[in-house]
Design a protein around this motif. Structure first.
Motif, PDB file in Angstrom:
ATOM      1  N   SER A  68     -31.217   5.767 -11.522  1.00 23.77           N
ATOM      2  CA  SER A  68     -31.414   6.906 -12.413  1.00 23.77           C
ATOM      3  C   SER A  68     -31.126   6.486 -13.853  1.00 23.77           C
ATOM      4  CB  SER A  68     -30.497   8.049 -11.979  1.00 23.77           C
ATOM      5  OG  SER A  68     -30.767   9.231 -12.676  1.00 23.77           O
ATOM      6  N   TYR A  69     -30.956   7.468 -14.742  1.00 24.91           N
ATOM      7  CA  TYR A  69     -30.648   7.184 -16.140  1.00 24.91           C
ATOM      8  C   TYR A  69     -29.247   6.587 -16.258  1.00 24.91           C
ATOM      9  CZ  TYR A  69     -29.250  12.008 -15.157  1.00 24.91           C
ATOM     10  OH  TYR A  69     -28.767  13.144 -14.569  1.00 24.91           O
ATOM     11  N   ASP A  70     -29.017   5.897 -17.353  1.00 23.89           N
ATOM     12  CA  ASP A  70     -27.786   5.152 -17.551  1.00 23.89           C
ATOM     13  C   ASP A  70     -27.066   5.654 -18.796  1.00 23.89           C
ATOM     14  OD1 ASP A  70     -25.782   3.261 -17.903  1.00 23.89           O
ATOM     15  OD2 ASP A  70     -27.030   1.620 -17.182  1.00 23.89           O
ATOM     16  N   VAL A  71     -25.801   6.104 -18.633  1.00 24.10           N
ATOM     17  CA  VAL A  71     -25.057   6.636 -19.779  1.00 24.10           C
ATOM     18  C   VAL A  71     -24.786   5.556 -20.820  1.00 24.10           C
ATOM     19  CG1 VAL A  71     -23.976   8.461 -18.440  1.00 24.10           C
ATOM     20  CG2 VAL A  71     -22.820   6.250 -18.653  1.00 24.10           C
ATOM     21  N   MET A  72     -24.741   4.301 -20.389  1.00 22.25           N
ATOM     22  CA  MET A  72     -24.499   3.219 -21.354  1.00 22.25           C
ATOM     23  C   MET A  72     -25.638   3.154 -22.381  1.00 22.25           C
ATOM     24  SD  MET A  72     -21.681   1.686 -20.372  1.00 22.25           S
ATOM     25  CE  MET A  72     -20.735   1.134 -18.951  1.00 22.25           C
ATOM     26  N   ILE A  73     -26.852   3.377 -21.916  1.00 23.35           N
ATOM     27  CA  ILE A  73     -28.012   3.338 -22.801  1.00 23.35           C
ATOM     28  C   ILE A  73     -28.069   4.603 -23.648  1.00 23.35           C
ATOM     29  CG2 ILE A  73     -30.529   3.212 -22.869  1.00 23.35           C
ATOM     30  CD1 ILE A  73     -30.358   1.670 -20.208  1.00 23.35           C
ATOM     31  N   GLY A  74     -27.682   5.730 -23.055  1.00 22.08           N
ATOM     32  CA  GLY A  74     -27.579   6.971 -23.813  1.00 22.08           C
ATOM     33  C   GLY A  74     -28.875   7.709 -24.053  1.00 22.08           C
ATOM     34  N   ALA A  75     -29.930   7.389 -23.297  1.00 29.20           N
ATOM     35  CA  ALA A  75     -31.205   8.079 -23.498  1.00 29.20           C
ATOM     36  C   ALA A  75     -31.204   9.458 -22.843  1.00 29.20           C
ATOM     37  CB  ALA A  75     -32.346   7.233 -22.941  1.00 29.20           C
ATOM     38  N   ARG A  76     -30.513   9.612 -21.715  1.00 32.50           N
ATOM     39  CA  ARG A  76     -30.427  10.887 -21.001  1.00 32.50           C
ATOM     40  C   ARG A  76     -29.092  10.927 -20.283  1.00 32.50           C
ATOM     41  NH1 ARG A  76     -33.115  15.208 -18.409  1.00 32.50           N
ATOM     42  NH2 ARG A  76     -34.993  14.871 -19.626  1.00 32.50           N
ATOM     43  N   PHE A  77     -28.510  12.137 -20.183  1.00 35.01           N
ATOM     44  CA  PHE A  77     -27.198  12.274 -19.564  1.00 35.01           C
ATOM     45  C   PHE A  77     -27.175  13.262 -18.403  1.00 35.01           C
ATOM     46  CE2 PHE A  77     -26.558  11.218 -24.051  1.00 35.01           C
ATOM     47  CZ  PHE A  77     -25.753  10.093 -23.951  1.00 35.01           C
ATOM     48  N   TYR A  78     -28.194  14.072 -18.243  1.00 35.53           N
ATOM     49  CA  TYR A  78     -28.154  15.135 -17.235  1.00 35.53           C
ATOM     50  C   TYR A  78     -29.567  15.443 -16.764  1.00 35.53           C
ATOM     51  CZ  TYR A  78     -29.246  17.760 -21.493  1.00 35.53           C
ATOM     52  OH  TYR A  78     -29.808  18.183 -22.662  1.00 35.53           O
ATOM     53  N   GLY A  79     -29.661  16.268 -15.720  1.00 39.01           N
ATOM     54  CA  GLY A  79     -30.981  16.638 -15.198  1.00 39.01           C
ATOM     55  C   GLY A  79     -31.609  15.503 -14.418  1.00 39.01           C
ATOM     56  N   ILE A  80     -32.931  15.496 -14.385  1.00 40.33           N
ATOM     57  CA  ILE A  80     -33.673  14.494 -13.618  1.00 40.33           C
ATOM     58  C   ILE A  80     -34.291  13.490 -14.590  1.00 40.33           C
ATOM     59  CG2 ILE A  80     -35.805  15.880 -13.585  1.00 40.33           C
ATOM     60  CD1 ILE A  80     -36.293  14.763 -10.739  1.00 40.33           C
ATOM     61  N   GLY A  81     -34.070  12.216 -14.342  1.00 35.24           N
ATOM     62  CA  GLY A  81     -34.620  11.170 -15.181  1.00 35.24           C
ATOM     63  C   GLY A  81     -36.034  10.804 -14.768  1.00 35.24           C
ATOM     64  N   VAL A 103     -34.315  17.165  -4.866  1.00 26.63           N
ATOM     65  CA  VAL A 103     -34.315  18.573  -5.278  1.00 26.63           C
ATOM     66  C   VAL A 103     -32.932  19.188  -5.102  1.00 26.63           C
ATOM     67  CG1 VAL A 103     -35.193  20.866  -4.700  1.00 26.63           C
ATOM     68  CG2 VAL A 103     -36.770  18.935  -4.868  1.00 26.63           C
ATOM     69  N   THR A 104     -32.309  18.936  -3.960  1.00 28.21           N
ATOM     70  CA  THR A 104     -30.976  19.488  -3.697  1.00 28.21           C
ATOM     71  C   THR A 104     -29.957  18.973  -4.705  1.00 28.21           C
ATOM     72  OG1 THR A 104     -31.497  19.603  -1.336  1.00 28.21           O
ATOM     73  CG2 THR A 104     -29.178  19.761  -1.961  1.00 28.21           C
ATOM     74  N   ASP A 105     -30.047  17.696  -5.020  1.00 31.47           N
ATOM     75  CA  ASP A 105     -29.107  17.091  -5.965  1.00 31.47           C
ATOM     76  C   ASP A 105     -29.243  17.717  -7.349  1.00 31.47           C
ATOM     77  OD1 ASP A 105     -27.205  15.038  -6.886  1.00 31.47           O
ATOM     78  OD2 ASP A 105     -28.944  14.223  -7.946  1.00 31.47           O
ATOM     79  N   ILE A 106     -30.465  17.904  -7.822  1.00 29.83           N
ATOM     80  CA  ILE A 106     -30.668  18.476  -9.165  1.00 29.83           C
ATOM     81  C   ILE A 106     -30.179  19.919  -9.201  1.00 29.83           C
ATOM     82  CG2 ILE A 106     -32.349  19.028 -10.947  1.00 29.83           C
ATOM     83  CD1 ILE A 106     -31.800  16.038 -10.516  1.00 29.83           C
ATOM     84  N   ILE A 155     -37.594  20.465 -12.386  1.00 28.53           N
ATOM     85  CA  ILE A 155     -37.891  19.481 -13.432  1.00 28.53           C
ATOM     86  C   ILE A 155     -37.869  20.127 -14.812  1.00 28.53           C
ATOM     87  CG2 ILE A 155     -39.657  17.914 -14.344  1.00 28.53           C
ATOM     88  CD1 ILE A 155     -40.594  17.435 -11.484  1.00 28.53           C
ATOM     89  N   ALA A 156     -38.324  21.373 -14.892  1.00 31.83           N
ATOM     90  CA  ALA A 156     -38.534  22.016 -16.195  1.00 31.83           C
ATOM     91  C   ALA A 156     -37.390  22.894 -16.660  1.00 31.83           C
ATOM     92  CB  ALA A 156     -39.812  22.855 -16.147  1.00 31.83           C
ATOM     93  N   ALA A 157     -36.596  23.449 -15.762  1.00 36.02           N
ATOM     94  CA  ALA A 157     -35.615  24.464 -16.138  1.00 36.02           C
ATOM     95  C   ALA A 157     -34.590  23.930 -17.131  1.00 36.02           C
ATOM     96  CB  ALA A 157     -34.903  24.983 -14.885  1.00 36.02           C
ATOM     97  N   PRO A 158     -34.399  24.580 -18.286  1.00 30.40           N
ATOM     98  CA  PRO A 158     -33.417  24.130 -19.275  1.00 30.40           C
ATOM     99  C   PRO A 158     -32.001  24.060 -18.717  1.00 30.40           C
ATOM    100  CG  PRO A 158     -34.928  25.694 -20.276  1.00 30.40           C
ATOM    101  CD  PRO A 158     -35.216  25.694 -18.796  1.00 30.40           C
TER     102      PRO A 158
END
Length: 755
Positions: free
Chosen positions: A515-528, A499-502, A571-574
């Motif tokens: 967490s998510y991987d920028v190489m794959i490119g599915a998600r770049f920010y927020g919580i995966g 929670v603190t990290d997000i 989790i939800a906040a834009p």
């Protein structure tokens, strides 16, 4: 009378000013031809070079320091290889697509082909006539067919299509052919046309023929780019085309032919090729006015050697009108120094004041492109910062498989051994309990790996193991009196950390192998999805454990609702990234937990109430996100815009896409084995070991009740996320580990008493 005239004059002026302000604030398109006389975009393609290559090119390096510099993702449509046919087509489409088997088959319309001209072959394949100095892509039909199964809107050649719809012209120069003769289909390496062409496969002007190359006895390919001819061609196109794509070619040729050359020969040739390209860029820049024009240096895909080293991100430079010096940034990634390949088209259009939308014919819906315009974030030393970003990305990618795969495999084995030991009434099963506790500490430990010494992957694994062992030992010491008390430490610590990290912008999640991987490119920010499952599972289990620990649960219950709401918000906040599927899972799991905590029951009415709550919360966040600037919106805002444009067909595409990804993962990954085994253990052991599990529920009533919340949350996570099985598995591990630990302890109690 004078006053009345004065007031009228003032009102008229004020009205005009307001009108001008309103008009000026809208992204109006300039009249066709008006912009062309003032502005030009030049895309210089230097394919298959690395960030280290880039740093040896002084002209491009200096250009980068004057403008925006970063790394670019290179993934095309899901599952397809990072080869030029696919990577170039993705840039031109402004969406992840494939290029088909003949994406590089571009020819000048009047270029000889088979028994006629390329224009004749183009007509035979497409039924479309060509005119003038056009360049045609003979592979356009195969490109269209290759992408029919994609579950989102796309248009091959979207960039050229939008420019043509607004009266602008496009051009392409150069090729990456490995020979200047014997032009068989598989020899064509002219994918640059896929960036400049429109949806029909046509580019207004240019030359992609063998005339752009010259025989070169020192080149492994036998030919090299004739940069003098390229400069002459650019001079000819200067006042004709609004967008010019220049294929430098030689770096691609070297990559193609590297296998036949010695290491020394390839090294020497690489130095020569990079120097020649850099000199060409310098000559080209002398012909541009960067106060008016926009120039990009784009590397569509990595070289074979770079891919072998997992260096999938490529250099990107943009300079010119309106570009401030610094690191590249876009609304797609929301990360300094990182942009997506789909952002190139949006950036070109932004320079011309055009939205990234393809106008539909009457009765057809418009197609919105996926990328966002690239801007800059001022940085003191952008090149050093980007070098670190690349190093972190490569290390995290290489560490991801052994760490995450090793973790979930270990979890599967431990749960299976614990279940088998209990069923077989083995005395040694008690030794598994500390390992089960350690499994719940690992996700929190892996969130911190960016601060671990990282000399090698093996050392990182040992470090993660050592820190996990230390936390497990400390948790066992703090919770000696109750077998489930140590889980208060691991679940509480992990949830607080996530929670603190997000809330801090996810600096740890962005670099964690878990967490998510920028190489794959599915998600770049927020919580995966991984940490979304972790935090939901931790919070629900922590709730049950804390309620069992306190003597008067009524004291602590009022504090639980704000805790649940805080987690839903992160989790939800834009503004924090919005994980839509995670929001649904959190509301379902927490909603069930709240119902049970405050004396309700899970029935049809309560389920409907939870679903209603989900709809209301999601609608609220969607409305909020839609009010923000486009570049600030999360993917939820852009998804809503797509649904508004395309209606229910877009919803059907989203559902179909999620089902396809989920089905593939469920059938092929260890995550599914672990999830369904854990679910089976929790649901079946009540019947297999009725006496022991009954005693366990008596000793831990609230934890046992909260198991329902975890299970419901995991099911919703499984259904409503692209990779829902991953979220479901990470969520349920925080339920099955303490559950098995408690049952093991009950069996041990019973064995001691029977003796």
């Amino acid at each position: 009378m004078t006053n009345i005239k004065g007031y009228c004059t003032f009102a008229l002026i004020l009205t005009c000013l307001i009108f001008l302000q309103l008009v000026g604030s809208r992204p109006l398109l300039a009249a066709p031809g008006a912009i062309a006389a003032k502005r030009q975009v030049v895309i210089i393609v230097v394919d298959q070079i690395t960030w280290n290559d880039f740093k040896t090119m002084p002209v491009i390096r200096e250009l980068a320091l004057q403008g925006s510099v970063g790394l670019m993702t290179t993934n095309p449509a899901g599952g397809q290889r990072r080869i030029p046919d696919n990577t170039y087509a993705t840039i031109g489409a402004g969406a992840k697509i494939g290029g088909g088997p003949t994406g590089g088959m571009a020819l000048n319309a009047h270029e000889p082909y088979l028994n006629g001209l390329a224009s004749d072959e183009f007509y035979r394949r497409t039924g479309r006539r060509t005119a003038g100095q056009e360049v045609v892509n003979l592979g356009i039909v195969q490109m269209e067919k290759a992408n029919l199964k994609l579950k989102y809107g796309f248009t091959p050649g979207a960039l050229g299509t939008i420019l043509h719809q607004n009266g602008m012209k496009t051009a392409v120069l150069g090729n990456a052919d490995t020979t200047s003769a014997d032009l068989l289909e598989h020899r064509f390496q002219r994918q640059a046309a896929a960036i400049a062409m429109d949806a029909s496969g046509r580019v207004d002007f240019g030359d992609v023929s063998a005339r752009t190359t010259k025989f070169d006895t020192e080149s492994l390919a036998g030919v090299s780019t004739d940069f003098a001819y390229m400069l002459q061609g650019f001079d000819d196109l200067r006042n004709k085309a609004d967008l010019v794509v220049l294929e430098t070619g030689d770096t691609s040729r070297l990559n193609t032919m590297e296998a036949i050359g010695s290491k020394k020969a390839v090294h020497l040739q690489r130095q020569k090729v990079l120097a020649n390209v850099d000199t060409f860029v310098g000559s080209l820049l002398q012909r541009l006015n960067l106060e008016r024009d926009l120039v990009m240096v784009v590397v569509p895909g990595p070289s074979d050697k770079a891919m072998a080293e997992a260096r999938y991100l490529t250099p990107f430079v943009m300079a010119g009108q309106g570009v401030i010096p610094g690191m590249a940034w876009s609304g797609t990634t929301k990360r300094e120094g990182l942009v997506a390949n789909t952002d190139i088209t949006a950036s070109v259009l932004a320079h011309f004041g055009m939205p990234p939308v393809i106008k539909g014919k009457p009765g057809e819906t418009a197609i919105m492109l996926g990328g966002q315009a690239i801007t800059s974030k001022s940085t003191a030393d952008p090149l050093a910062a980007i070098s670190k970003i690349e190093a972190d990305a490569v290390f995290s990618f290489n560490a991801r498989y052994p760490l995450v795969k090793g973790y979930i495999n270990s979890a599967l084995v431990m749960v299976a051994l614990a279940a088998a030991g209990l069923l077989l009434k083995e005395q040694t099963v008690k030794y598994i309990s500390p390992v089960l506790l350690g499994l719940t500490a690992v996700p929190g430990v892996m969130l911190w790996v960016k601060y671990f010494p990282r000399s090698s992957i093996v050392m990182l694994i040992l470090e993660v193991f050592a820190v996990t062992a230390l936390i497990t030992w400390a948790a066992l010491r703090l919770g000696r009196r109750n077998p489930l008390r140590p889980y208060l430490v691991t679940t509480g610590f992990t949830a607080l950390l996530v929670v603190t990290d997000i809330l801090a912008g996810a600096p740890l999640a962005k670099t964690s192998p878990f967490s998510y991987d920028v190489m794959i490119g599915a998600r770049f920010y927020g919580i995966g999805n991984e940490y979304m499952g972790v935090v939901i599972g931790c919070v629900i289990v922590f709730t049950g454990l804390i309620l069992d620990m306190v003597k008067n649960a009524r004291i602590i219950k009022p504090a639980l609702l704000p805790m649940f709401l805080a987690v839903v918000y992160i989790i939800a906040a834009p503004n924090l990234g919005t994980n839509v599927g995670g929001t649904i899972a959190a509301l379902a799991g927490f909603g069930a937990a709240v119902m049970l905590i405050f004396g309700g029951s899970l029935n049809k009415t309560s389920v409907l109430a939870i679903c209603g709550c989900i709809v209301v919360v999601l609608a609220g966040f969607m409305i909020y996100d839609m009010t923000r600037a486009v570049e600030a919106q999360s993917h939820i805002g852009r998804t809503v815009a797509l649904i508004r444009e395309n209606g229910f067909s877009e919803i059907a595409n989203i559902i179909s896409r999620k089902l396809e990804v989920n089905t593939r993962l469920i059938l092929s990954t260890t995550w599914s084995w672990f999830y369904f085994l854990s679910l089976l253990v929790i649901l079946v052991f009540n019947r297999v070991l009725p006496r022991q599990t009954a005693h366990f529920r008596q000793r831990n009533p609230w934890f046992s009740t909260m198991l329902s919340g975890v299970i419901i949350g995991s099911v919703f996570a499984l259904i409503f996320n692209d990779s829902g099985i991953v979220a479901a598995a990470t969520m349920i591990i925080f339920a099955v580990a303490p559950y098995l630990t408690g049952v093991i302890k009950e069996v041990a109690y019973e064995n001691r008493n029977s003796q």
